[in-house]
Design a protein around this motif. Structure first.
Motif, PDB file in Angstrom:
ATOM      1  N   ASP A 357       1.045  -1.210   0.044  1.00 27.56           N
ATOM      2  CA  ASP A 357       0.023   0.062  -0.036  1.00 27.56           C
ATOM      3  C   ASP A 357       1.032   1.166   0.018  1.00 27.56           C
ATOM      4  O   ASP A 357       0.558   2.193  -0.642  1.00 27.56           O
ATOM      5  CB  ASP A 357      -1.008   0.086   1.356  1.00 27.56           C
ATOM      6  CG  ASP A 357      -1.806  -1.172   1.126  1.00 27.56           C
ATOM      7  OD1 ASP A 357      -2.288  -1.605  -0.051  1.00 27.56           O
ATOM      8  OD2 ASP A 357      -2.561  -1.331   2.189  1.00 27.56           O
ATOM      9  N   GLU A 358       2.000   1.162   0.880  1.00 25.26           N
ATOM     10  CA  GLU A 358       2.971   2.289   0.882  1.00 25.26           C
ATOM     11  C   GLU A 358       3.553   2.571  -0.528  1.00 25.26           C
ATOM     12  O   GLU A 358       3.820   3.719  -0.963  1.00 25.26           O
ATOM     13  CB  GLU A 358       3.792   2.181   1.859  1.00 25.26           C
ATOM     14  CG  GLU A 358       5.038   3.448   2.248  1.00 25.26           C
ATOM     15  CD  GLU A 358       5.623   3.239   3.143  1.00 25.26           C
ATOM     16  OE1 GLU A 358       6.792   3.953   3.430  1.00 25.26           O
ATOM     17  OE2 GLU A 358       5.665   2.078   3.917  1.00 25.26           O
ATOM     18  N   ALA A 359       3.917   1.359  -1.105  1.00 26.21           N
ATOM     19  CA  ALA A 359       4.645   1.690  -2.371  1.00 26.21           C
ATOM     20  C   ALA A 359       3.526   2.095  -3.585  1.00 26.21           C
ATOM     21  O   ALA A 359       3.945   2.956  -4.503  1.00 26.21           O
ATOM     22  CB  ALA A 359       5.087   0.148  -2.896  1.00 26.21           C
ATOM     23  N   LEU A 360       2.473   1.626  -3.737  1.00 25.23           N
ATOM     24  CA  LEU A 360       1.315   2.174  -4.226  1.00 25.23           C
ATOM     25  C   LEU A 360       1.057   3.477  -4.174  1.00 25.23           C
ATOM     26  O   LEU A 360       0.875   4.252  -5.358  1.00 25.23           O
ATOM     27  CB  LEU A 360       0.015   1.463  -4.233  1.00 25.23           C
ATOM     28  CG  LEU A 360       0.205  -0.177  -4.740  1.00 25.23           C
ATOM     29  CD1 LEU A 360      -1.215  -0.948  -4.408  1.00 25.23           C
ATOM     30  CD2 LEU A 360       0.424  -0.396  -6.238  1.00 25.23           C
ATOM     31  N   ALA A 361       1.051   4.131  -3.020  1.00 29.46           N
ATOM     32  CA  ALA A 361       0.957   5.494  -2.810  1.00 29.46           C
ATOM     33  C   ALA A 361       2.013   6.502  -3.221  1.00 29.46           C
ATOM     34  O   ALA A 361       2.056   7.330  -3.906  1.00 29.46           O
ATOM     35  CB  ALA A 361       0.803   5.860  -1.253  1.00 29.46           C
ATOM     36  N   GLY A 362       3.385   5.992  -3.213  1.00 28.14           N
ATOM     37  CA  GLY A 362       4.389   6.519  -3.776  1.00 28.14           C
ATOM     38  C   GLY A 362       4.554   6.400  -5.312  1.00 28.14           C
ATOM     39  O   GLY A 362       4.890   7.334  -5.906  1.00 28.14           O
ATOM     40  N   LEU A 363       4.021   5.335  -5.769  1.00 26.87           N
ATOM     41  CA  LEU A 363       4.011   5.306  -7.339  1.00 26.87           C
ATOM     42  C   LEU A 363       3.049   6.300  -7.757  1.00 26.87           C
ATOM     43  O   LEU A 363       3.183   6.996  -9.053  1.00 26.87           O
ATOM     44  CB  LEU A 363       3.429   3.686  -7.736  1.00 26.87           C
ATOM     45  CG  LEU A 363       3.309   3.740  -9.194  1.00 26.87           C
ATOM     46  CD1 LEU A 363       4.754   4.004  -9.748  1.00 26.87           C
ATOM     47  CD2 LEU A 363       2.865   2.262  -9.612  1.00 26.87           C
ATOM     48  N   SER A 364       1.782   6.424  -6.955  1.00 27.20           N
ATOM     49  CA  SER A 364       0.616   7.305  -7.556  1.00 27.20           C
ATOM     50  C   SER A 364       1.316   8.867  -7.459  1.00 27.20           C
ATOM     51  O   SER A 364       1.064   9.851  -8.508  1.00 27.20           O
ATOM     52  CB  SER A 364      -0.596   7.102  -6.599  1.00 27.20           C
ATOM     53  OG  SER A 364      -1.393   8.033  -6.804  1.00 27.20           O
ATOM     54  N   GLU A 365       2.036   9.220  -6.303  1.00 28.36           N
ATOM     55  CA  GLU A 365       2.708  10.412  -6.254  1.00 28.36           C
ATOM     56  C   GLU A 365       3.639  10.553  -7.585  1.00 28.36           C
ATOM     57  O   GLU A 365       3.717  11.660  -8.116  1.00 28.36           O
ATOM     58  CB  GLU A 365       3.488  10.524  -5.011  1.00 28.36           C
ATOM     59  CG  GLU A 365       4.266  11.954  -4.944  1.00 28.36           C
ATOM     60  CD  GLU A 365       3.526  13.111  -4.967  1.00 28.36           C
ATOM     61  OE1 GLU A 365       3.929  14.294  -5.139  1.00 28.36           O
ATOM     62  OE2 GLU A 365       2.184  12.905  -4.768  1.00 28.36           O
ATOM     63  N   LEU A 366       4.431   9.582  -8.200  1.00 30.17           N
ATOM     64  CA  LEU A 366       5.257   9.920  -8.908  1.00 30.17           C
ATOM     65  C   LEU A 366       4.625  10.171 -10.395  1.00 30.17           C
ATOM     66  O   LEU A 366       5.117  11.009 -11.220  1.00 30.17           O
ATOM     67  CB  LEU A 366       6.277   8.581  -9.029  1.00 30.17           C
ATOM     68  CG  LEU A 366       7.252   8.255  -8.255  1.00 30.17           C
ATOM     69  CD1 LEU A 366       7.905   6.904  -8.417  1.00 30.17           C
ATOM     70  CD2 LEU A 366       8.360   9.326  -8.134  1.00 30.17           C
ATOM     71  N   ARG A 367       3.638   9.247 -10.600  1.00 29.59           N
ATOM     72  CA  ARG A 367       2.581   9.621 -11.635  1.00 29.59           C
ATOM     73  C   ARG A 367       2.290  11.025 -11.859  1.00 29.59           C
ATOM     74  O   ARG A 367       1.935  11.658 -12.965  1.00 29.59           O
ATOM     75  CB  ARG A 367       1.525   8.530 -11.887  1.00 29.59           C
ATOM     76  CG  ARG A 367       2.136   7.104 -12.193  1.00 29.59           C
ATOM     77  CD  ARG A 367       0.896   6.096 -11.980  1.00 29.59           C
ATOM     78  NE  ARG A 367       1.299   4.826 -12.472  1.00 29.59           N
ATOM     79  CZ  ARG A 367       0.767   3.583 -12.044  1.00 29.59           C
ATOM     80  NH1 ARG A 367      -0.289   3.818 -11.232  1.00 29.59           N
ATOM     81  NH2 ARG A 367       1.362   2.525 -12.662  1.00 29.59           N
ATOM     82  N   ARG A 368       1.727  11.517 -10.646  1.00 34.65           N
ATOM     83  CA  ARG A 368       0.957  12.802 -10.515  1.00 34.65           C
ATOM     84  C   ARG A 368       2.290  13.944 -10.898  1.00 34.65           C
ATOM     85  O   ARG A 368       2.209  14.836 -11.770  1.00 34.65           O
ATOM     86  CB  ARG A 368       0.807  13.205  -9.123  1.00 34.65           C
ATOM     87  CG  ARG A 368       0.080  14.489  -9.083  1.00 34.65           C
ATOM     88  CD  ARG A 368      -0.177  14.925  -7.602  1.00 34.65           C
ATOM     89  NE  ARG A 368       1.078  15.150  -6.718  1.00 34.65           N
ATOM     90  CZ  ARG A 368       1.814  16.253  -7.064  1.00 34.65           C
ATOM     91  NH1 ARG A 368       1.342  17.053  -7.693  1.00 34.65           N
ATOM     92  NH2 ARG A 368       2.936  16.186  -6.297  1.00 34.65           N
TER      93      ARG A 368
END
Length: 411
Positions: A357-368
């Protein structure tokens, strides 16, 4: 008339209807009644008369007398140092599961029944009915019978693999030739309150306090809390709410058949005793009127409202996770899982899931960020993170299957 006959007549007249007509056992019983009513001077006088009349060969009387006399001596000593506390509430509760009436915040730990035992309830003696759990629910403390039949205190800790350590007895000093029950450990892990009915008691169960040596885990010699916490009857389960500055304890001193009295009081930073010559020292010792213990013009309405708003039952049932098993069962807490294997599997799955979940949140931020700055470095980093999270998804799925397998084996 002969002087000796005259003296005999006077002695017989003086004895008529008094202690002279009573047996040693009757005098001892009458003294005990006086003791239970806090008439300590009268109890002392009657005990002395009983001892004079008793036969020297009556060992049963001697044992009972020695026990009663010791309790009276201790009670008289306690009467000279009655702690001055403000009792702010008196609650009448059913004797069964009385501890559920205590409204403690999470920081004080929880007082629960057999549902809080580590592992399966059927693995424990039926006499176990109360468990203290720490704030983080990783330490449990309760009483269970030992090989001699006495109740003694045992503890268990949550291990890193999700299992619980084998229940280990606390120091022998806490339950030597007596029952020790209803423990409460302060958040410091050092100060222990519990109740015992042994040589340190003035009658029935008394509340004791013992301090743990952090170096080796042993306890120093426990001490009796004295008046007003204890009485010639049963008193137990003193619990402290440090967050709100209040304490709780339960007593049978009011003799309410199948009900008990729970007192709520304001804790003191330092112990202050009433002067020994206080006019109503006995009334404060036995708490004849709990309102009389409160300072003049005191107002505890706000504090009482805060305490009454605490719902320990709701907190105890707060889910740690939600896991629907393949057979329709839904598990929400570690202590609901059937064995150490399923708890270990659950802990590993939840840990991996939290990392994903933490990794997915970080990936979402990178995409933004990439939407505002389409750089090659960001694109490369996103691809790398996507590959890692995909591998993590596979691992989380595998660990979830492990939980299902562990639960299936435990059926």
């Amino acid at each position: 008339m002969d002087k000796s006959i005259s003296a005999l007549i006077l002695a017989v007249s003086a004895c008529a209807g008094t202690a002279c007509a009573q047996s040693a056992d009757e005098l001892l019983a009458e003294g005990r009644e006086a003791f239970l009513d806090y008439r300590f001077d009268e109890a002392s006088r009657l005990y002395a008369q009983a001892k004079k009349k008793a036969k020297r060969t009556d060992e049963f009387f001697a044992d009972k007398y020695d026990s009663f006399r010791r309790q009276l001596d201790d009670a008289e000593n306690f009467l000279g140092r009655v702690e001055k506390i403000a009792v702010i509430d008196s609650i009448t509760v059913p004797r069964q599961d009385f501890f559920r009436a205590y409204r403690l915040p999470a920081s004080a730990g929880s007082l629960r029944g057999t549902e809080a035992l580590p592992g399966r309830r059927e693995d424990f003696d039926p006499a176990v009915d109360y468990v203290f759990s720490s704030e983080r629910d990783d330490y449990k403390l309760w009483a269970q019978p030992d090989t001699t039949g006495y109740m003694h205190l045992v503890e268990s800790n949550l291990l890193t693999d999700g299992s619980w350590s084998t229940p280990a007895p606390l120091s022998d000093e806490l339950s030597e030739d007596c029952d020790a029950i209803f423990p409460f450990m302060m958040a410091d892990g050092v100060t222990l309150y519990y109740a015992e009915n042994g040589e340190n008691s003035i009658g029935g169960y008394d509340i004791m306090v013992a301090t743990r040596d952090a170096a080796d885990g042993s306890f120093l010699q426990p001490s009796n809390l004295g008046f007003p916490y204890n009485s010639p009857f049963d008193d137990y389960l003193l619990a402290i709410d440090e967050l709100n500055g209040v304490g709780w304890w339960t007593t049978d001193r009011n003799r309410l058949d199948d009900e008990l009295t729970v007192y709520v009081f304001v804790t003191n930073d330092l112990r202050t005793n009433y002067p020994p010559d206080e006019d109503d020292i006995t009334g404060f010792a036995r708490i004849n009127d709990y309102l009389a213990t409160q300072p003049e013009d005191s107002d505890y309405d706000s504090l009482l409202s805060t305490i009454r708003a605490i719902d320990p039952e709701a907190r105890a049932k707060k889910p740690e996770f939600t896991f629907p098993a393949s057979d329709g069962r839904i598990f929400r807490r570690y202590d609901e899982l059937p064995d150490a294997a399923s708890r270990t599997a659950m802990k590993r799955w939840l840990s991996a899931k939290a990392e994903l979940d933490e990794a997915l949140a970080g990936l979402s931020e990178l995409r933004r960020q990439y939407n505002g700055n389409r750089s090659a470095s960001l694109a490369s980093r996103i691809r790398r993170e996507e590959s890692q999270t995909e591998a993590a998804r596979t691992e989380v799925s595998r660990l979830r299957s492990d939980v299902h397998k562990a639960l299936s084996k435990s059926r």
